[in-house]
Scaffold this motif. Structure first.
Motif: not given
Lengths: 831, 220
Positions: A471-479, B36-51
C-alpha cells in the motif's frame, strides 16, 4: 438405516475407533455413530472432504468429530479448527450445540464465535489468543486475514469446516471465502478442508470449488433418508388466471396449519409474504399463533420470532429465503410452498426443513398461485420424486471479488505478485484465471487501470524496488477493511413508528419504494398496515393505521427466474395427449389452447399474434425465465421501433413475453435474427438501468466505490455522489475499462440473463411457428393480467416530468412566476 | 427558464449554469475540478480521472452557446488548492483558452479558500447591480446568488420519482446547483435548505428541459 446405525466396529482395519470417553458419552445418551460420521472420522487426514447429508443427519457433528477427537487426545496450542457458516445466527447455534458434548465429556476445548456483532475488545483478544475452535462468517474471516498478525492468529490451524457450503457456493461470498482459504493454506500448508452440504445436483462442482486445486476431494453421500411426502394442496376454489398472492388458498392453508404442529409457509418474495400474512390474519378466526419472518424486518423482531419458534410457541411462520438455512427449528412437521418453486433444488432444500428426525419423511404441500403455476408445480413435483435437481454452472470466479482479495492481501503486508497469482489459481473457481486477467486486476487495484495514467503519483499499491507490492498510504488499509464483503445492500431506509424520541423500528424498505410514497399512503410491513408520515434523515416515519387494505400494495423483492430444467419439463408436459394428473380446470385450459391455437413445443418457438384492446398483440413463448424474457421484451421492442412497428409496451413472465403496439407483426422471424439481437443488446445495454445497478455492485466489491469511509459521517450528503455518474463517465471516456468489462459479464450472467436467450435461440434453431389468431388465446390470456407492464418510452419521460411540474405549479399558485422556458440551447443529458 | 431576482432578469440553464443576459454574465458553481485526484492522494479509490475534462466540456458548450463577457465561478471550483496545483497542463491550458477575451472571477469557496494560480480575479464575493455573488448563503440578504449546498429536488409522477440537481430561489436569494461532474446533491427537503429558503420558494430542475416546481419541503 437412520438412527439405528451400527456401533463402530474396532476390528475393521481402516476404521478409526472413538476414544473411550466419546464411546461412553454416546452410550450414555443411547446414541451410536451414523455411518457417515464414522466415514468422516476415518478420512480425517484427507486434504478435502465434502459431505452431502440431509438436514437432521448429524452433519455438524460429522464435521467436528475429527476435531473433537484430536483435541481430546493431545493438547493443542492456538487455533485448531475454523468453522465458517453463511449465517451469524448459525455460528451462535453451533456454539451452543458443540458446547454440550465438550462440557459433558470434560474436554479441554475453548470454543468462541466471531461475527460482526462481536465486541471490539473480544475481537482483539481473539487475534492475540485464539480459541481452539473459532466459529465465524466469510466476511469476518476475510477481515481476519487482512491484519498483519494473521500468521500468528492462524498458527497451528489444522482444519476448516464450511457449513451450508451449497448456499455459499452459489454466491460471491463463497468465492471470497475460497480466496481467503488460499491465504490460510499458504500460512498453514497442512490445512484440511471439510464441506457440509445439503442435497445438490452436482456435488463434484462444489468439491471442485472447495478443494485446493488440484487436490482431490472425496464426496461422501449420507443416507438421504426416506423420500419426501410431497403433494399439491387441494383447494375448493381453482387458482386465478394470474397473480402471485394465492389468496384463494388461505382457508385450505389455515386448515393445514390447524392439523399440524408447526408449519413453515415459504414464499418467493417478501412482498408476497407480507400480503399473504396479512390475508392469513384476516381469516385467522381461531387466532392461531402465526408469525412472519423475512430479511427486511427489523433484527430484533426477527430474533423474537426465532426465539418463539424455538420455544414451540408458534403454529406457523410465513417466511422467505431467510429460513432456507441452518438453524434447527425442532418440531416443524409441514412445509407449504406458496407459488411455483421456480427451482427444484431450492424446493428440495426447503422441504428438508421439515421433520428433523432423520428417518421420517418430510411432508410438503405445493400451492400454485395461478393457473400456469399449476403446470409448473406438477413439473416440480415430478422432478422432486425423480430426484432430478437443477442448477446452472456458475462460470469462472468473478473478478470484482478477485480485486477485493488483492486489496485485502495488500492490507496484510507486502506481497509478491507471482506468489499471489499461484495462490489464487489454487482456488477452484479461479483455476483457469489467465495471468493477463490477473495482471489487469492488479493494475486496477494499483493505479485504477485507466488509459489516462493520472495516478502515477498517488497509486494505491506501489511496487517496491525489490519487486514486492505494498500500500502506498497505510491509511488506506483502514478504508479497505471498512469495505470488506460482497453482500450488496441496495439502498435501504429504516422504517420506524413516529414518536417524539424514536419509535419502534419495524424494518427496512428500499429507497426507490420510499421515494414513491406520499404522506397518507398506507403499506404493509411486518404484517401490519402503516401510514407514511414522512422522511426524517434516512428514516421513514410511519404511524399505525386501521385501514383494511393497504393503498400501496408492495415493496421490492427479488424475482427468481424459473430454472432451465424446470422450464424444459413444463414444455415436455405440453407434448402429452392429455393431462389426467392435472386438476380438470387446468387440463381443460390446455386442451382449449390446443384447439384454438397450439401448445408451445420443445425445439420450436411459438409466436401468437392477435388484435386485442385496440392494439396489436404479439406473444413470444420463449421459456427463457423471467429475466431472459424481460430482456427479450426490451430487445424486441427496440427492434420493432427501428422497423417502424410502433410498439407501445411489453410484459414478461417466466415463459412468455407479450408485446403490444399499433401495427401487426406479420413476419416475426426477422425480429429474432441472432446477430441483430446481439447488436441490439450491445447498444441497449450501455444506457440501461440494469447495467448501472450491476456496475454499482461490481464497483463496490472491487473497491472503486467505498460504501463506508472514515469521513462519511462528518460531511453531509452532498459530499457523496451517485455511482451512476461514474458509470456514465466511464462509458463516455473509457468504455473498455476493466470495470465496464466486469459489469457486462456480470449483467449478462445475472439480471439481463442473455445466456437464457442464446440458449433459447440455439434450442429453436430457427424453427419459428407463427399463429395469426382472431382473438386472445387461452394461454395468452393470463399475460393480460400480469403486473409489471413496461411502457416503451423515449421522450415520454421528459414530457411526463413537464406535465407534473405544470400541475404542481398551478396547484400552488406559483405558476404566474415563471414565463415559458427560454430557448437557449442546453447541455447535460439525463441529470 | 427565466425568472427574476431583486429586479435582475435571470435564466436558469438546463446544464446548471446561470445566465444574466443584461450583463452578459454566466455563473457556475461548485465545479470541484480535480476531485478524483484529491481522493486518490488521500489514499481513497482511484476514480475515473475524467471528471475535470467532462466538466470543462460542458462549460465550454455553455460558453459557446451564450458567449458571455463575464464568467463567475461561484466557489469550490477546485476540490482543494492542491487539486488546483496538480491540474494537468492540458486542462490548465484549456481553462486559459476558455478565459481568453472575457472577465473571469473565481469566488473563493470552503474547498478553495485562496488564489488558485490560474488567470482571472480571485474574490471573496462580488457585487454587481442588485446582486451579490458569494459561495455560502448568509442570513438576511437580498439579491444573493450562492452555491455550496448542491441542492437537488425530486418530483414523483405516476409512481416514479425523478431527482435532479436544482436551482432554488425565492424573493431574496438564489442557490445554484453544483455544476461539477463528480458532485452529489443535498435534497431540498433537508432542514438546512428549508430553513434558508422562504415558504414560497421554487426549485428549477436541471435537465434537457429545465422545469420549475414549488420547492419540495419536509413532509409533515
Amino acid at each position: 438405516m437412520g438412527l439405528a446405525a451400527k456401533a463402530p466396529d474396532a476390528t475393521l482395519p481402516c476404521m478409526r475407533a472413538l476414544p473411550p470417553k466419546f464411546a461412553d458419552w454416546f452410550a450414555q445418551n443411547g446414541w451410536s455413530l451414523h455411518p457417515h460420521q464414522q466415514d468422516m472420522l476415518d478420512r480425517a487426514d484427507a486434504p478435502a472432504l465434502l459431505l452431502i447429508a440431509p438436514t437432521g443427519g448429524g452433519k455438524t457433528l460429522a464435521g467436528f468429530l475429527p476435531t473433537l477427537v484430536d483435541l481430546a487426545v493431545e493438547p493443542h496450542e492456538g487455533m485448531h479448527t475454523l468453522y465458517i457458516s453463511p449465517l451469524k445466527a448459525l455460528a451462535a447455534d453451533i456454539k451452543r450445540n458443540l458446547t454440550r458434548p465438550v462440557t459433558e465429556m470434560g474436554l479441554p476445548i475453548r470454543i468462541e464465535d466471531r461475527t460482526g456483532d462481536t465486541s471490539q475488545s473480544r475481537r482483539r483478544r481473539q487475534r492475540a489468543d485464539p480459541p481452539h475452535i473459532l466459529l465465524t462468517t466469510p466476511e469476518s474471516l476475510a477481515l481476519l486475514t487482512s491484519y498483519d498478525d494473521a500468521a500468528r492468529t492462524f498458527r497451528g490451524l489444522k482444519r476448516v469446516v464450511i457449513d451450508e457450503i451449497h448456499a455459499l457456493a452459489e454466491s460471491k461470498r463463497g468465492d471470497q471465502l475460497m480466496l481467503a482459504l488460499t491465504r490460510l493454506q499458504a500460512l498453514c500448508p497442512d490445512l484440511k478442508r471439510v464441506g457440509l452440504s445439503a442435497t445438490v445436483e452436482d456435488p463434484a462442482a462444489i468439491a471442485h470449488l472447495m478443494a485446493r486445486h488440484p487436490d482431490p476431494c472425496e464426496v461422501l453421500l449420507a443416507d438421504p433418508g426416506p423420500a419426501p411426502d410431497i403433494q399439491m394442496l387441494r383447494t375448493e376454489e381453482a387458482p386465478p388466471w394470474a397473480g402471485g398472492g394465492a389468496a384463494y388458498a388461505i382457508p385450505a392453508v389455515l386448515e393445514q396449519v390447524r392439523q399440524h404442529k408447526t408449519t413453515l409457509i415459504f414464499h418467493n418474495t417478501r412482498a408476497q409474504a407480507e400480503i399473504f400474512f396479512h390475508n392469513l390474519w384476516l381469516a385467522n378466526e381461531d387466532a392461531l399463533p402465526i408469525a412472519i419472518h423475512h430479511g427486511s424486518l427489523d433484527r430484533a423482531q426477527r430474533e423474537n420470532v426465532e426465539a418463539a419458534m424455538v420455544r414451540g410457541d408458534l403454529r406457523a411462520i410465513v417466511c422467505t429465503g431467510t429460513l432456507d438455512l441452518g438453524i434447527d427449528w425442532g418440531d416443524v412437521d409441514l412445509i407449504i410452498q406458496i407459488g411455483a418453486p421456480k427451482n427444484v433444488k431450492r424446493l428440495v432444500q426447503r422441504i428438508g426443513r421439515a421433520n428433523h428426525r432423520y428417518n421420517a419423511p418430510s411432508k410438503a404441500l405445493l400451492v400454485p398461485a395461478n393457473r400456469f403455476e399449476v403446470v409448473e408445480c406438477f413439473a416440480a413435483l415430478e422432478a422432486v420424486l425423480e430426484g432430478a435437481l437443477d442448477g446452472d454452472p456458475r462460470g469462472p470466479g468473478p473478478r470484482d471479488v478477485l480485486c477485493q482479495h488483492i486489496l485485502i492481501t495488500a492490507c496484510a503486508g507486502p506481497f509478491d505478485a507471482d506468489d499471489l497469482f499461484a495462490q489464487i489459481r489454487s482456488a477452484g473457481a479461479y483455476a483457469a484465471l489467465s495471468r493477463a486477467a490477473f495482471d489487469a486486476c492488479l493494475d486496477f487495484c494499483a493505479t485504477g487501470g485507466y488509459a489516462l495514467r493520472a495516478y502515477d503519483r498517488w497509486q494505491r499499491l506501489l511496487q517496491r524496488p525489490d519487486g514486492m507490492w505494498q500500500l502506498r498510504d497505510p491509511r488506506s488499509a483502514q478504508r479497505i477493511r471498512m469495505n470488506i464483503g460482497t453482500i450488496q445492500d441496495t439502498d435501504k431506509l429504516k422504517v420506524r413508528m413516529k414518536r417524539n424520541r424514536g419509535g419502534k423500528p419495524l424494518g427496512e424498505i428500499e429507497e426507490g419504494f420510499a421515494a414513491t410514497l406520499t404522506k397518507g399512503d398506507t403499506f404493509l410491513i411486518g404484517g401490519q398496515i402503516v401510514r407514511y408520515e414522512g422522511l426524517r434523515e434516512t428514516t421513514v416515519e410511519v404511524s399505525r393505521n386501521a385501514a383494511k387494505k393497504p393503498k400501496v400494495a408492495t415493496f421490492g423483492g427479488t424475482k427468481f427466474a424459473t430454472s432451465t430444467q424446470l422450464s424444459a419439463r413444463v414444455q415436455q408436459m405440453f407434448t402429452q395427449d392429455s393431462w389426467p394428473e392435472l386438476p380438470p380446470h387446468t387440463a381443460e385450459w390446455l386442451a382449449l389452447q390446443r384447439e384454438v391455437s397450439q401448445l408451445p413445443q420443445p425445439g420450436e418457438l411459438l409466436i401468437e399474434s392477435f388484435p386485442h384492446d385496440d392494439a396489436e398483440q404479439t406473444v413470444f413463448y420463449g421459456f427463457a425465465g423471467r429475466n431472459g424474457q424481460q430482456t427479450l421484451g426490451l430487445l424486441l421492442t427496440k427492434r420493432m421501433e427501428d422497423m417502424g412497428l410502433r410498439p407501445l409496451g411489453f410484459v414478461a413472465t417466466d415463459y412468455a413475453t407479450l408485446i403490444w403496439g399499433l401495427d401487426a407483426v406479420d413476419d416475426p422471424a426477422p425480429l429474432l435474427d441472432p446477430t441483430a439481437l446481439h447488436d441490439g443488446l450491445d447498444s441497449w445495454l450501455a444506457g440501461n438501468a440494469v447495467m448501472k445497478r450491476t456496475f454499482r455492485a461490481a464497483a463496490t466489491i472491487a473497491g472503486l466505490i467505498e460504501r463506508n469511509t472514515p469521513q462519511a459521517r462528518k460531511s453531509g450528503r452532498q459530499a457523496t455522489f451517485s455511482s451512476d455518474i461514474l458509470y456514465d463517465t466511464l462509458l463516455r471516456y473509457e468504455p473498455d475499462h476493466l470495470m465496464m468489462d466486469i459489469t457486462r459479464e456480470e449483467a449478462l450472467r445475472g439480471l439481463v440473463d442473455f445466456g437464457r436467450i442464446e440458449e433459447m435461440l440455439t434450442r429453436i434453431a430457427g424453427r419459428i411457428v407463427h399463429r395469426r389468431l382472431p382473438r386472445v388465446s387461452p394461454l395468452a390470456a393470463p399475460l393480460f393480467l400480469e403486473m409489471g407492464r413496461v411502457p416503451v418510452e423515449g421522450a415520454a419521460q421528459e414530457r411526463m416530468l413537464a406535465e407534473e411540474a405544470a400541475r404542481l405549479m398551478e396547484a400552488s399558485g406559483l405558476a404566474q412566476l415563471t414565463p415559458p422556458p427560454s430557448n437557449i440551447p442546453r447541455r447535460r443529458d439525463g441529470g | 427558464m427565466d425568472f427574476n431576482l431583486a429586479g435582475a432578469a435571470l435564466t436558469a440553464l438546463g446544464s446548471g449554469a446561470l445566465w444574466w443576459r443584461e450583463h452578459g454574465l454566466l455563473c457556475v458553481s461548485d465545479l470541484h475540478l480535480g476531485k478524483s485526484e484529491r481522493i486518490a492522494r488521500r489514499g481513497g479509490a482511484a476514480l475515473p480521472p475524467y471528471e475535470t475534462r467532462d466538466t470543462l466540456n460542458r462549460l465550454a458548450a455553455d460558453l459557446a452557446a451564450t458567449e458571455p463577457r463575464h464568467v463567475v465561478c461561484l466557489g469550490d471550483s477546485f476540490d482543494d488548492l492542491g487539486a488546483a496545483q496538480a491540474l494537468p497542463d492540458e486542462e490548465r491550458l484549456w481553462i486559459l483558452r476558455l478565459q481568453a477575451g472575457r472577465r473571469w472571477d473565481w469566488i473563493e469557496g470552503n474547498h478553495d479558500p485562496g488564489p488558485v494560480g490560474l488567470g482571472g480575479a480571485h474574490l471573496g464575493e462580488l457585487r454587481l447591480g442588485p446582486l451579490t455573488f458569494r459561495h455560502i448563503a448568509e442570513p438576511r440578504q437580498r439579491g444573493e446568488v450562492s452555491g455550496h449546498y448542491h441542492p437537488k429536488a425530486s418530483v414523483s409522477a405516476r409512481g416514479r420519482s425523478l431527482s435532479r440537481p436544482a436551482f432554488l430561489f425565492d424573493s431574496d436569494r438564489l442557490i445554484l446547483p453544483a455544476y461539477g461532474t463528480y458532485t452529489g446533491g443535498l435534497r431540498s427537503r433537508s432542514e438546512t435548505l428549508c430553513n434558508l429558503m422562504r415558504a414560497d420558494a421554487c426549485a428549477i430542475l436541471t435537465g434537457p428541459q429545465p422545469v420549475a416546481i414549488p420547492m419540495p419541503r419536509k413532509a409533515g
